[in-house]
Design an enzyme around this catalytic site. Sequence first.
Site, PDB file in Angstrom:
ATOM      1  CB  CYS A 178      -8.516  -1.342  -1.108  1.00  0.00           C
ATOM      2  SG  CYS A 178      -8.572  -1.856  -2.921  1.00  0.00           S
ATOM      3  CD  GLU A 206      -1.498  -2.980   2.630  1.00  0.00           C
ATOM      4  OE1 GLU A 206      -2.674  -2.825   2.597  1.00  0.00           O
ATOM      5  OE2 GLU A 206      -0.720  -2.955   1.463  1.00  0.00           O
TER       6      GLU A 206
END
Length: 239
Positions: free
Chosen positions: A26, A17
């Site tokens: 993202c 992550e």
Amino acid sequence: MARQVSQEGLELVKKYEGLRTQAYRCPAGVWTIGYGHTEGVKPDTEVTAERAEELLNQDLTQAGAQVERLVHVPLTDNQFSALTSFVFNVGAGNLESSTLLRRLNAGDYDAVPSELAKWVKATDPKTGKKATLAGLVKRRAAEGELWLKTDGDDPFLNSSDMPQNVHADEACVVYTVTARSGLKLREGPGMAFDVLQVVPYNTRVFIVKEKEGWAAVDLQGDGAVDGWMSQDFLSPLPG
């Protein structure tokens, strides 16, 4: 007390992550912060590293609770941690509808790494098309490796040498058509989609993925989706 991921599982999630203290989009276009946290994130959101840790622990606790709800067979700490990482990334809904869960709950523990490896695509927000991402390939491989990690001393299972006789995982994926008059193959998952052909009774097919009572099937066993069928008229054959 809710079951917690192992330290190794925690480090896996943090590695893939990454820590971001300011909100960012993202690759799939979702506003994200900290270690993959998405709930309530806005473009101007900021967090400290300490708050990011707190959010991660909360998110993993929630993901772990979903794993415990959905999985009906015993899991080791490594197996639980691998699936918690997976659910944190793809969501509990995807696990619930997956072939992975069906096979695992049937006792097919060995199927999990190869089933994890299928979940490597994200939708490109610019084109709207799904694409395989290297980061997802690496994460699924790491989760699969964690799943297989054992404290046993079996020299075959624990060998670091690369086997040269390798097999595809095809166990428990063959189904047969049980509708007497044959089963309609459609362009998509639902009655509204056009019929491509009628597949005769007792035809063997491979299920590629499942969605709301419909199965994407491969008629030749080459991995390509030929269409969708109602799962009500498909029965699994022994693996």
